[in-house]
Structure formats: C-alpha cells, structure tokens
Design a protein around this motif. Sequence first.
Motif, short mmCIF file in Angstrom:
data_model
loop_
_atom_site.label_atom_id
_atom_site.label_comp_id
_atom_site.label_asym_id
_atom_site.label_seq_id
_atom_site.Cartn_x
_atom_site.Cartn_y
_atom_site.Cartn_z
N THR A 30 37.48 41.50 42.13
CA THR A 30 37.08 42.62 42.99
C THR A 30 37.40 43.98 42.38
O THR A 30 36.85 44.98 42.81
CB THR A 30 37.78 42.52 44.35
OG1 THR A 30 39.19 42.52 44.15
CG2 THR A 30 37.34 41.26 45.07
N GLY A 31 38.29 44.05 41.42
CA GLY A 31 38.63 45.34 40.84
C GLY A 31 39.35 46.21 41.86
O GLY A 31 40.33 45.79 42.47
N ASN A 32 38.85 47.41 42.06
CA ASN A 32 39.48 48.36 43.01
C ASN A 32 38.76 48.45 44.33
O ASN A 32 39.00 49.37 45.09
CB ASN A 32 39.52 49.75 42.36
CG ASN A 32 40.44 49.79 41.15
OD1 ASN A 32 41.40 49.03 41.08
ND2 ASN A 32 40.12 50.65 40.20
#
Length: 101
Positions: A30-32
């Motif tokens: 998902t990253g950030n």
Amino acid sequence: TQALLTAMVLPSLSVFFTEAGDRSEGVLNTGNALPLDIVVGAAVGFAISVAAAMTFGYILSRQLAEQWLLFGIDVAMWLLCFCCIRDTFMHLMIRDISSLT
C-alpha cells in the motif's frame, strides 16, 4: 450443458493448477496510502469494471446468437489457459536458470 461444462471446467482447472505458484501479492503493497483510500478505490474500481462487463455482455447478448456467445466464452477461456501455462513454463525456466548461477 455438456458444451458449457467443457468450456468452463477444463480451462478453470488449468488456470487453477498453473496459478498455484503465483506471487502477485506484492501488488498489495500500500505504500503511504490511507486504509480508507484503498477501500474506496477498490470499491469504485470494482463497480466500474462490473458495470462495463454487464453493459458489454448485454450488448453482446442482443447482437449474437447463443451458439456464438458460447464459442466466444470458450475461446476466451482457452486463451487465458494458454497464457497461464506459458507464464508457468517461463517461471519454471527462469527459476531453473537462476539456480544454476
């Protein structure tokens, strides 16, 4: 019904066995992104793809005879089957080559 079962069962089994080693869960990184963004994005994307599929299916069902629809489904499933088998063989070959080095 036998033609429909043949058109659906054989490619489905082939896809099931060829996708056994699929490691595409890396897509879920998902990253950030916020959890709400992920849920809303997934719901909107799913709704758009389902609406497009239903519209396309409705148009095709009005334009084509049932025999041609079943033939189209059969061709699509076999193409998917062959693509999955090809990817599996490529994965096996890459793994074998990388183990030699």
